[in-house]
Motif scaffolding. Structure first.
Motif, PDB file in Angstrom:
ATOM      1  N   LEU A   1      30.233  36.226  32.363  1.00  0.00           N
ATOM      2  CA  LEU A   1      31.088  36.453  33.518  1.00  0.00           C
ATOM      3  C   LEU A   1      30.273  37.116  34.625  1.00  0.00           C
ATOM      4  CD1 LEU A   1      34.035  36.420  34.660  1.00  0.00           C
ATOM      5  CD2 LEU A   1      34.270  38.739  33.732  1.00  0.00           C
ATOM      6  N   HIS A   2      30.480  36.665  35.863  1.00  0.00           N
ATOM      7  CA  HIS A   2      29.818  37.250  37.033  1.00  0.00           C
ATOM      8  C   HIS A   2      30.894  37.715  38.009  1.00  0.00           C
ATOM      9  CE1 HIS A   2      25.732  35.479  36.170  1.00  0.00           C
ATOM     10  NE2 HIS A   2      26.517  34.757  35.377  1.00  0.00           N
ATOM     11  N   ILE A   3      30.797  38.953  38.450  1.00  0.00           N
ATOM     12  CA  ILE A   3      31.743  39.479  39.434  1.00  0.00           C
ATOM     13  C   ILE A   3      31.196  39.189  40.826  1.00  0.00           C
ATOM     14  CG2 ILE A   3      33.058  41.486  40.206  1.00  0.00           C
ATOM     15  CD1 ILE A   3      33.488  40.768  37.266  1.00  0.00           C
ATOM     16  N   THR A   4      31.994  38.525  41.641  1.00  0.00           N
ATOM     17  CA  THR A   4      31.521  38.180  42.991  1.00  0.00           C
ATOM     18  C   THR A   4      32.274  38.934  44.086  1.00  0.00           C
ATOM     19  OG1 THR A   4      33.018  36.269  43.039  1.00  0.00           O
ATOM     20  CG2 THR A   4      30.768  35.883  42.269  1.00  0.00           C
ATOM     21  N   GLY A   5      33.330  39.654  43.732  1.00  0.00           N
ATOM     22  CA  GLY A   5      34.064  40.423  44.741  1.00  0.00           C
ATOM     23  C   GLY A   5      35.453  40.787  44.248  1.00  0.00           C
ATOM     24  N   ARG A   6      36.235  41.368  45.130  1.00  0.00           N
ATOM     25  CA  ARG A   6      37.638  41.659  44.828  1.00  0.00           C
ATOM     26  C   ARG A   6      38.512  40.916  45.823  1.00  0.00           C
ATOM     27  NH1 ARG A   6      39.843  44.891  41.421  1.00  0.00           N
ATOM     28  NH2 ARG A   6      41.698  45.299  42.673  1.00  0.00           N
ATOM     29  N   SER A   7      39.611  40.357  45.324  1.00  0.00           N
ATOM     30  CA  SER A   7      40.486  39.564  46.189  1.00  0.00           C
ATOM     31  C   SER A   7      41.024  40.407  47.339  1.00  0.00           C
ATOM     32  CB  SER A   7      41.635  38.968  45.374  1.00  0.00           C
ATOM     33  OG  SER A   7      42.381  39.983  44.730  1.00  0.00           O
ATOM     34  N   LYS A   8      41.327  41.685  47.056  1.00  0.00           N
ATOM     35  CA  LYS A   8      41.877  42.546  48.101  1.00  0.00           C
ATOM     36  C   LYS A   8      40.804  43.019  49.076  1.00  0.00           C
ATOM     37  CE  LYS A   8      45.774  44.184  45.339  1.00  0.00           C
ATOM     38  NZ  LYS A   8      46.419  45.343  44.686  1.00  0.00           N
ATOM     39  N   GLU A   9      39.523  42.863  48.689  1.00  0.00           N
ATOM     40  CA  GLU A   9      38.428  43.277  49.559  1.00  0.00           C
ATOM     41  C   GLU A   9      37.856  42.113  50.352  1.00  0.00           C
ATOM     42  OE1 GLU A   9      35.607  45.109  46.973  1.00  0.00           O
ATOM     43  OE2 GLU A   9      36.707  46.996  46.831  1.00  0.00           O
ATOM     44  N   LEU A  10      38.288  40.918  50.035  1.00  0.00           N
ATOM     45  CA  LEU A  10      37.743  39.733  50.694  1.00  0.00           C
ATOM     46  C   LEU A  10      37.968  39.813  52.201  1.00  0.00           C
ATOM     47  CD1 LEU A  10      36.409  37.075  49.663  1.00  0.00           C
ATOM     48  CD2 LEU A  10      38.641  36.004  49.982  1.00  0.00           C
ATOM     49  N   LEU A  11      36.887  39.649  52.961  1.00  0.00           N
ATOM     50  CA  LEU A  11      36.972  39.662  54.418  1.00  0.00           C
ATOM     51  C   LEU A  11      37.119  38.226  54.919  1.00  0.00           C
ATOM     52  CD1 LEU A  11      34.011  42.117  55.211  1.00  0.00           C
ATOM     53  CD2 LEU A  11      36.406  42.690  54.815  1.00  0.00           C
TER      54      LEU A  11
ATOM     55  N   GLU B   1      35.892  32.349  58.043  1.00  0.00           N
ATOM     56  CA  GLU B   1      34.904  32.410  56.967  1.00  0.00           C
ATOM     57  C   GLU B   1      35.313  33.486  55.957  1.00  0.00           C
ATOM     58  OE1 GLU B   1      30.856  31.395  55.448  1.00  0.00           O
ATOM     59  OE2 GLU B   1      31.983  30.561  57.128  1.00  0.00           O
ATOM     60  N   ASN B   2      35.307  33.133  54.665  1.00  0.00           N
ATOM     61  CA  ASN B   2      35.597  34.099  53.610  1.00  0.00           C
ATOM     62  C   ASN B   2      34.309  34.793  53.190  1.00  0.00           C
ATOM     63  OD1 ASN B   2      38.491  33.601  53.048  1.00  0.00           O
ATOM     64  ND2 ASN B   2      37.761  31.545  52.592  1.00  0.00           N
TER      65      ASN B   2
END
Length: 728
Positions: free
Chosen positions: A563-573, A579-580
């Motif tokens: 598993l690789h963590i790429t971010g948090r949904s609530k932190e997504l800019l 652009e996400n």
């Protein structure tokens, strides 16, 4: 649900989700650590498109007690609920028949009794007395003392399904208070030592605390400030020193009271306990508002500890040693220090309360742990100290160190690729360099080096790998009872946070805005929590009707099953151009390119371009708060850039000439980061050096998680200045 297809060894749902099932047995081509010996049996990761059709939430559970409910503490009482937010609620034991066979549901009192029965005379605890001498406690004494504390708590008014709140540094008394509360039919609830009076009040009130155990007068004052607003709070106990307040009991008082009580009431309560009831409350860090009380059952904790220790090839046949120093109010420390040690009858050595202020290294050298868990900041501090020490070397020593690091990296990179044979060169440097470094660090017999609670930078992992110290990452959350994935030395991947632990499941809820093959990480298994105490709506937002825990983290699964963590949904800019942008990866890259940076916060949600807030690394005071004084390496860096002595952050930000020179150097690092961006929209166009580093209970939570909303609000003027000339 869309049909699953297998791509690169893992199941991928072509429309909505992908599911990753834990390996049936641990893979074993490479042990990853030259201190560790493992069996070399071949294994495979099982991931099938049939997983989506298999409903673990309805798998046949072990036998449910249909009697009078007095067959505890290892009984399972009837329930068909997947979640509850009621203090006295029960849930259906989740899992499949295989997990029930390998580890039948076990209560916390049952686990303590099992450890004391298996190894009554083995040393469970080592702690120092007031004179600095080590004191031993056996597992037999451990169980007896927990029972004594439980009897005292009952006498002092602990009611069924109410709590004992504990605030203080790790100690035997912390363990006894935690387990004593559970034995007595209540809940154990840790409070972070950095909490202020109002945060303490929230924990005490929301958990219906009857008893509060504090370490010292400093923590006592917080409780006394709010005590009059807590009608259910009956007793306050101070476990370090003699209380000055006559209404506060000492630890000696507690032990005396417990010894005077018979076992009858305690035994009667133990018979009513069930493994599918709550035993522990873990309060979330509160980075997104008021902290929630995570309800963990007996089975959540004892099963997760069993699964993790099995995955790491730990057993009671070998006497393992750990150092307890991370906050026990955090689920990672509780699971490792209390439950994993009980599972394999390991020895726990208590560090002193200044461990995170610099004394941890002394305890490590004395304890010589076989397992070490650190949060990223601990590994970063070790990294900084080793780099600083290395800079003092010159000539032949420096060349030898450089050659040794290259040899270690080459060996481990070859091992990752399937060639784990040790060259004579590597063996020579292991003897000459690495073994001596490990001895100086207290790691000469350590076989597991782990990092959790937040992402660890690639630079730090590679640096330690160059010293023959291979760090495995674990991923989980309070709601998953601790680790849900764990990296394996037998199948190592330096970029991921591990494989799903045996008996659990991981699913990705794929959404286009997260990026290719990425989705919200969802977890299911016997480790997944019961619910949030007295918060049914928030529970339903987190646990779905199939028993999946929605983490809010975005990730992907690679061909090895990692598993690789790429971010948090609530932190997504989401920029003004649509652009996400996942900020964490960019922030880590900035800190990697500019190691003098302590914290980085990316800005850009609904903005035309990205900007970033930066802090420089500074010393901390006796309370762990950042000061204005720069750390030694940053002082040298600034002096080299400016040609002048720079002792503090103020020396830089309050002097326009120095600020420009330092900013120019930082811009060079930002330029390097921008060259690695996946698109121009992810380029950082502006930055600002803040006047102070971030502090716990301000911009950072108790586990050093960033409170983005706090940062946005505190530095709103700085952020608006980025965009004032160009508009939003």
């Amino acid at each position: 649900m869309a049909d699953g297809v297998t791509v690169n060894g893992y199941t991928h749902e072509t429309e909505t989700s992908s599911v990753n099932k834990s390996p049936k047995t641990a893979p074993a081509p490479w042990n990853g650590n030259s201190n560790v010996q493992t069996d070399q049996s071949k294994t495979a990761v099982t991931k099938s498109s049939e997983i989506e059709k298999e409903d673990k939430s309805t798998a046949t559970p072990p036998k449910v007690d249909q009697g009078d409910g007095n067959q505890g503490p290892d009984q399972i009482l009837p329930s068909n609920d997947l979640w509850t937010s009621s203090a006295g609620g029960r849930v259906k034991v989740r899992g499949d028949e295989e997990s029930f066979k390998s580890q039948p549901p076990l209560s916390v009192p049952g686990l303590v009794k099992k450890a004391a029965s298996l190894y009554p005379n083995r040393v469970a605890f080592l702690h120092k007395d007031a004179h600095g001498s080590w004191i031993e406690t056996t597992f037999k004494q451990y169980e007896q003392d927990v029972r004594t504390v439980a009897k005292a708590f009952i006498k002092l008014g602990l009611e069924r399904y109410n709590s004992v709140c504990i605030i203080g540094f790790n100690s035997i008394e912390w363990f006894y208070s935690d387990l004593g509360a559970i034995f007595a039919g209540g809940f154990a609830a840790g409070i972070y030592t950095t909490n202020g009076p109002e945060a303490c009040f929230h924990c005490l009130e929301s958990s219906n605390a009857n008893i509060c155990v504090v370490e010292d007068e400093k923590q006592l004052e917080k409780i006394k400030e709010v005590k009059n607003r807590l009608p259910l709070l009956k007793t306050i106990i101070q476990y370090s020193g003699k209380p000055k307040d006559p209404d506060v009991l000492s630890w000696e008082d507690v032990m005396r009271i417990g010894k005077e009580e018979s076992d009858d009431k305690l035994n009667a309560i133990l018979k009513t306990i069930a493994v599918n009831e709550c035993c522990t409350l873990v309060y979330t860090s509160g980075t997104e508002g008021k902290s929630k009380a995570v309800m963990l059952s007996h089975d959540n904790l004892t099963w997760d500890a069993y699964s993790v220790t099995k995955f790491l090839n730990l057993s009671a046949e070998v006497e393992e040693v750990i150092v307890s120093y991370l906050p026990l109010s955090h689920v990672a420390a509780q699971l490792m220090d209390i439950y994993c040690t009980l599972t394999v009858c390991a020895k726990t050595v208590f560090a002193d309360k200044d461990a995170l202020k610099g004394t941890l290294k002394n305890t490590l050298v004395e304890a010589r742990p076989t397992i070490f868990l650190g949060v990223p900041r601990v590994w970063e501090k070790m990294h900084e100290a080793l780099l600083s020490f290395g800079k003092q070397s010159s000539g032949l020593k420096k060349m030898l160190a450089s050659w040794a690091k290259m040899a270690s990296l080459q060996y481990h990179e070859n091992a990752i690729n399937g060639n784990a044979s040790e060259s004579y060169r590597f063996k020579f440097y292991k003897w000459l360099v690495f073994d001596r470094i490990k001895q100086r660090m207290g790691f000469d017999r350590c076989k597991i080096y782990a990092s959790g609670a937040a992402p660890l930078s690639m630079d730090v992992k590679k640096y330690f790998m160059s010293l023959d110290i291979v760090i495995i990452e674990v991923f989980g959350m309070s709601e998953s009872g601790g680790p849900h994935t764990c990296a394996s030395y037998n199948k190592y991947n330096i970029t991921g946070v591990g494989l799903t632990i045996p008996g659990a499941e991981t699913k990705l809820d794929i959404k286009e805005e997260y990026g290719p093959d990425q989705g919200e990480i969802c977890m299911r298994g016997r480790n997944v929590f019961m619910g949030y105490l007295n918060e049914p709506e928030k529970t339903k937002q987190t646990l779905d009707e199939e028993g999946w825990l929605h983490s809010g983290d975005i990730g992907k699964i690679d061909e090895l099953g990692y598993l690789h963590i790429t971010g948090r949904s609530k932190e997504l800019l989401i920029t003004a151009g649509g652009e996400n942008v996942a900020p964490v990866a960019i922030e880590q890259l900035v800190k990697s390119e500019i190691p003098e940076i302590s914290n980085a916060v990316l800005i850009g949600d609904r903005r035309k371009f990205l900007s970033i807030l930066l802090t420089l690394r500074t010393e901390v005071d006796s309370e762990g708060k950042p000061t204005d004084v720069l750390v030694k390496d940053v002082k040298s860096w600034c002096e080299k850039i400016t040609g002048e002595s720079c002792e503090t952050v103020s020396d830089i930000v309050n002097n326009s000439d120095r600020l420009k020179k330092v900013s120019d150097e930082i811009q060079e690092g930002i330029n390097r980061v921008n060259k690695k961006a996946v698109s121009r929209a992810q380029n950082i166009q502006k930055f600002s050096i803040l006047p102070a580093d971030f502090s716990i209970d301000d911009e950072l939570g108790p586990t050093l998680k960033l409170k983005r909303n706090v940062v946005y609000k505190k530095y709103a003027d700085v952020i608006e200045d980025f965009y004032r000339e160009t508009g939003k």
